[in-house]
Structures are given as C-alpha cells and as structure tokens.
Design an enzyme around this catalytic site. Structure first.
Site, PDB file in Angstrom:
ATOM      1  N   ARG A  85       0.859  -1.181   0.000  1.00 24.01           N
ATOM      2  CA  ARG A  85       0.000   0.000   0.000  1.00 24.01           C
ATOM      3  C   ARG A  85       0.896   1.233   0.000  1.00 24.01           C
ATOM      4  O   ARG A  85       1.678   1.429   0.930  1.00 24.01           O
ATOM      5  CB  ARG A  85      -0.917   0.000   1.234  1.00 24.01           C
ATOM      6  CG  ARG A  85      -1.728   1.260   1.348  1.00 24.01           C
ATOM      7  CD  ARG A  85      -2.708   1.269   2.525  1.00 24.01           C
ATOM      8  NE  ARG A  85      -3.387   2.542   2.501  1.00 24.01           N
ATOM      9  CZ  ARG A  85      -3.450   3.413   3.512  1.00 24.01           C
ATOM     10  NH1 ARG A  85      -2.930   3.125   4.691  1.00 24.01           N
ATOM     11  NH2 ARG A  85      -4.046   4.574   3.360  1.00 24.01           N
ATOM     12  N   HIS A 129      -3.429  10.654   0.281  1.00 25.23           N
ATOM     13  CA  HIS A 129      -2.889  10.496   1.641  1.00 25.23           C
ATOM     14  C   HIS A 129      -2.328  11.867   2.046  1.00 25.23           C
ATOM     15  O   HIS A 129      -1.142  12.012   2.313  1.00 25.23           O
ATOM     16  CB  HIS A 129      -1.846   9.384   1.677  1.00 25.23           C
ATOM     17  CG  HIS A 129      -1.552   8.828   3.052  1.00 25.23           C
ATOM     18  ND1 HIS A 129      -1.599   7.491   3.349  1.00 25.23           N
ATOM     19  CD2 HIS A 129      -1.191   9.444   4.209  1.00 25.23           C
ATOM     20  CE1 HIS A 129      -1.276   7.294   4.629  1.00 25.23           C
ATOM     21  NE2 HIS A 129      -1.021   8.466   5.175  1.00 25.23           N
ATOM     22  N   GLU A 174      -7.793   8.145   5.886  1.00 30.01           N
ATOM     23  CA  GLU A 174      -8.159   8.781   7.153  1.00 30.01           C
ATOM     24  C   GLU A 174      -8.763  10.176   6.994  1.00 30.01           C
ATOM     25  O   GLU A 174      -8.198  11.169   7.477  1.00 30.01           O
ATOM     26  CB  GLU A 174      -6.942   8.853   8.084  1.00 30.01           C
ATOM     27  CG  GLU A 174      -6.365   7.483   8.389  1.00 30.01           C
ATOM     28  CD  GLU A 174      -5.279   7.517   9.469  1.00 30.01           C
ATOM     29  OE1 GLU A 174      -4.857   8.606   9.877  1.00 30.01           O
ATOM     30  OE2 GLU A 174      -4.875   6.429   9.907  1.00 30.01           O
ATOM     31  N   ASN A 304      -7.584   1.663   9.754  1.00 31.01           N
ATOM     32  CA  ASN A 304      -6.281   1.983  10.343  1.00 31.01           C
ATOM     33  C   ASN A 304      -6.482   2.077  11.841  1.00 31.01           C
ATOM     34  O   ASN A 304      -7.282   2.891  12.319  1.00 31.01           O
ATOM     35  CB  ASN A 304      -5.759   3.328   9.824  1.00 31.01           C
ATOM     36  CG  ASN A 304      -5.486   3.326   8.328  1.00 31.01           C
ATOM     37  OD1 ASN A 304      -5.635   2.307   7.662  1.00 31.01           O
ATOM     38  ND2 ASN A 304      -5.081   4.474   7.804  1.00 31.01           N
ATOM     39  N   TYR A 306      -4.655   2.290  15.698  1.00 27.46           N
ATOM     40  CA  TYR A 306      -3.479   2.510  16.546  1.00 27.46           C
ATOM     41  C   TYR A 306      -3.779   2.309  18.025  1.00 27.46           C
ATOM     42  O   TYR A 306      -3.020   1.642  18.718  1.00 27.46           O
ATOM     43  CB  TYR A 306      -2.861   3.890  16.258  1.00 27.46           C
ATOM     44  CG  TYR A 306      -2.177   3.867  14.903  1.00 27.46           C
ATOM     45  CD1 TYR A 306      -0.905   3.359  14.763  1.00 27.46           C
ATOM     46  CD2 TYR A 306      -2.846   4.282  13.746  1.00 27.46           C
ATOM     47  CE1 TYR A 306      -0.291   3.262  13.514  1.00 27.46           C
ATOM     48  CE2 TYR A 306      -2.253   4.184  12.496  1.00 27.46           C
ATOM     49  CZ  TYR A 306      -0.967   3.675  12.383  1.00 27.46           C
ATOM     50  OH  TYR A 306      -0.377   3.565  11.145  1.00 27.46           O
ATOM     51  N   GLU A 368      -3.613  -0.118   8.043  1.00 26.32           N
ATOM     52  CA  GLU A 368      -2.468   0.390   8.823  1.00 26.32           C
ATOM     53  C   GLU A 368      -2.565  -0.137  10.237  1.00 26.32           C
ATOM     54  O   GLU A 368      -3.645  -0.102  10.846  1.00 26.32           O
ATOM     55  CB  GLU A 368      -2.452   1.926   8.922  1.00 26.32           C
ATOM     56  CG  GLU A 368      -1.928   2.630   7.720  1.00 26.32           C
ATOM     57  CD  GLU A 368      -1.860   4.147   7.917  1.00 26.32           C
ATOM     58  OE1 GLU A 368      -1.662   4.620   9.050  1.00 26.32           O
ATOM     59  OE2 GLU A 368      -2.038   4.840   6.892  1.00 26.32           O
TER      60      GLU A 368
END
Ligand code: FCB
Length: 455
Positions: A85, A129, A174, A304, A306, A368
């Site tokens: 990616r 992005h 995002e 994504n 985290y 991600e």
C-alpha cells in the site's frame, strides 16, 4: 526491566488467501519534492511554517524513495509480501491539481507498479494520503466542494494509466484525521484552526470518495474499491461512567468513527446535534444525491488502528466540544509516541463494526497498524506489538468478522508529519544522512511469519 517477553506469542493460522502487506505514503517517503515537474503540495508549504514541524524537518528528501525505488521493492520482495500500500502524490501527476498532466510523475508510478508486479507484490495505491496540491488549497482545499470533482479528475487520470495492472484501489486515507488535524486544530497541513467550522471537510472528502469510486469503476471495470478510515474504540475509565460521560463517549464516537462509516455503509450521517448540527443538510453543505454517491457499494473497508480513545464528559460545560479526552487508568505499555499498546482494542473495534453494520459491512482490510519505537535494530517491542495485534485480528475473525488482509505501518522509518523524523515506525531502519536501509529484527520476524503462513 524489559516489559517484552523474550519470545512473541506464535501467530494463529490465517486463511491461505489472507493478504500480507506493508504501507507507506508519498509525502512521507518519496522526497524529490520539486523534481520532474512536481507541483507543491500543502505539506511542502506547511513544513516551511516556523514551528509547524518538530526541529523544522521537511519531507524534501524523505527516504529518497523517488530515486531508491528499486532498492525498496527489493526489500519488499525479500519480505515475501503479497501487497504494497503506497500513495500517489496528486501534485506529482497534476502539478496544479487539475488540467495539465505531468507525464514524468505518471511514469514514476508506472515504473513502481511494474517493479512491484515483477517482485510478485500486488500494488495497492491510495489516491489521497493528505498531500493536496497547493493550488487547490489556494481555492479553499477540502472546504471547497469543487475539490471533490478535482479528486475524481485526478482519479481518472491515474486509473486510466495504471488500471490495466492495478485492480485494488484505496480512495482516501483517514478523512477524519485530515479534517481534525489539518482543518480543525491546524497541527497538520494545511494548518487551519477552524474547530467545528472544519466539518464540511468531512462531507467534501466523502463526496470526493464517491465521485472517485465512480471514476474508478468507469476506467477499471474489475476494480476493487476501498477507503481507509482511522477508527478507534471509545472507552471510559472506571471513575467516568456517568450518563454524561457515556453521552460524551457517544458524541466522540459519532465524530471520529460514525461520521465517516455511516454515510459509506448506511447512506446517512449520525446524529451530530452534540456539535450544534441539527440540520441534516448542514446548512446547504449536504446536497440532494450526495449521500447516494457516497454510499456506492464498496469492495472493502480499510481500517487503520493505533489505539482506543478514553473519553469523559467535558469538565467545562460551556466548552465548544462535547467531550474531554482522558488518559486510561491501566498502565499499558507505551510506544515511543507514548500511545498505549492495546491489542484487544482492535478486536473490540472490528466486532463493534460487525455489530453496528451487519451485512452492510463489506470485507475489512487492516490498512495500517504498527508502532513507533526507539531507533535500533533489536525492536522486540515492535514484534510484540505486531504479534499481539495480529492475534486480535484473528480473534475478531473467529467471532465472524471477515478480514482479508493486514498492512503493517510501515515498511521503513519515514517523515512522521508534525513529528518529522523523530518517530520511527519501520520494519527497516533508515539512516536519514546516508539513506542506508537496514532491516530490523521485526523485518525478519514478519518475513518468517508470512513464509510460515504459506507453508
Ligand atoms: C496514520 C497515518 C500514517 C502514519 C501513521 C503513524 O494516521 O495515516 O501516515 O503517519 O498514522
């Protein structure tokens, strides 16, 4: 004392078709910021603003991937990846965002795609992005509805050139983070601090996604179209579970998660009245037909992840935002970025998506997941992080969530936005003085994991 166990837990078995990948983004790795006709992006402008980026770092050189592409693809071949990616720099292809195409920019991505295919790696480009052409920011950026049309134009140019070989596409990265950091708080490019006046940026990005989806389907009939949303499970401390705290959590969830998933999967926005948004048309921002465009069928939802977010009721009842962010009470391990390491938050997130959207949830891709760790090659804490989160993905799959692939952030250390080169997320260490790449222990671990999953 090291908090890491000496040997990471063995990974569960994933289906043979599971896609193993790594992720990067154009401004974070390419460098060559003004080469071969590339136009400036909002990040080229923002990094020059005094104090905007730690120590005044810029992405002018980045990982010099623009020139070191062959080396970098060789690293991916050694990993045995299924997919890569990366993102396309819009101003490298359309220097002013629209109109004249820069052929050298397209040639670069054409070459990258060919090298990847030769290495057995499926190219999985993201179309946006965060490096918007500065010329479009000068017209209002994503506050301007026309940026959505320009995004569809860029998508057509890219898809017509690469679509014979590239089938899996990600439209946006995002949109929540881009709206919040770029337009509401101003800690990322374009550095606007509009607070709630930034909300139209959400709708215009999503509209851009919908128009880009149509452009992809027109240019590449067998395209698979995804979007990558940053999602976070919302949590409460044990001492913050009053009705007001729960309402604050729900308001945060609406802003960070549901505002970006609901229109895609349900064709409507969540209740945003906590943000003073009573009017479903947002005062004319949301026009007839927009939600149908946004809700066009997706082939996959990129997630994504985290960490979770802890939320309480605002301490100040007159505050603009209907929530306060809090620290967890648990003593989680922390990454170099000081983010708590909470693998089961990923299971919670994925099963929560399934519970909310049911059959409307398309296959999920983890586009991600990864962590910043101190420089050095013996990155056992990164191995533990990745092993823990893959276990969390397997747990969600065992509970019925259809997850098709996992992309580690990131292949190599790179320009981490407002943190410059201070946060290192790579399986590969980069010496930014010499551009030497050195695989870390986590690189070998990921390579062996992929090989063992295939065995
Ligand atoms: C995500 C971004 C990615 C990277 C990671 C650490 O929010 O999409 O570019 O910076 O965080």
């Amino acid at each position: 004392m090291s908090a890491s166990p000496p040997h990471p837990t063995p990974s569960p078995r994933f289906p043979a078709s599971f896609v193993w990948g790594v992720a990067t983004a154009s401004y974070q790795i390419e460098g060559a910021a003004a080469e071969d006709g590339k136009g400036p992006s909002i990040w080229d402008t923002f990094v020059r603003r005094p104090g905007a980026v730690r120590d005044g770092h810029t992405g002018d050189v980045g990982c010099d991937h623009y020139h070191l592409l062959d080396q970098d693809v060789e690293l991916m071949r050694r990993l045995g990846l299924d997919a890569y990616r990366f993102s396309l720099s819009w101003p490298r292809v359309l220097p002013t965002g629209s109109g004249t195409v820069e052929p050298r920019g397209l040639d670069f991505y054409d070459r990258l795609v060919d090298r990847l295919l030769e290495a057995g790696v499926t190219p999985t480009p993201t179309l946006f992005h965060w490096d918007l052409p500065q010329a479009l920011e000068d017209e209002g950026g994503w506050l301007n509805r026309e940026t959505a049309d320009r995004f569809a134009e860029f998508t057509s140019v890219a898809a017509e050139r690469l679509g014979d070989r590239v089938k899996r596409w990600i439209t946006l990265n995002e949109p929540f983070i881009h709206m919040a950091f770029g337009y509401a708080f101003g800690t990322h490019a374009p550095g606007r601090a509009l607070m709630l006046d930034a909300l139209p940026v959400a709708h215009h990005q999503l509209l851009g996604h919908g128009l880009a989806t149509a452009a992809l389907r027109a240019a590449v009939p067998d395209a698979q179209v995804l979007i990558s949303n940053n999602c976070t499970p919302v949590r409460h401390r044990s001492d913050a579970r009053s009705d007001a705290d729960l309402a604050a959590g729900s308001a945060y969830d609406a802003l960070h998660n549901r505002m970006f998933n609901d229109p895609l999967l349900l064709g409507s926005y969540p209740d945003l009245s906590a943000y003073g948004m009573e009017d479903p048309a947002w005062g004319g921002v949301v026009r007839d037909g927009d939600l149908a465009t946004i809700a066009a069928p997706l082939d996959g939802l990129g997630i994504n992840y985290y960490n979770p977010t802890w939320v309480t009721a605002p301490a100040d009842s007159a505050a603009l935002l209907p929530f306060d962010l809090a620290e967890p009470e648990e003593a989680y391990r922390r990454t170099a970025f000081d983010w708590p390491v909470v693998p089961d938050g990923l299971t919670e997130l994925l099963t929560g998506l399934k519970a909310r959207y049911g059959d409307a949830l398309p296959p999920v891709w983890i586009t991600e997941n990864g962590c910043s760790q101190p420089a050095g090659l013996d990155d056992r804490a990164r191995i533990d992080f990745l092993a823990g989160h893959l276990g969390a993905v397997a747990d969600a799959m065992a509970q019925g969530v259809d997850v098709r692939g996992y992309f580690t952030w990131s292949l190599m250390d790179n320009f981490e936005w407002a943190e410059g080169y201070h946060q290192r997320f790579g399986l590969v260490e980069v010496d930014f003085d010499t551009q030497t790449r050195t695989p870390r222990a986590s690189f070998d671990w990921y390579r062996d994991l992929i090989a063992s999953q295939r065995a």
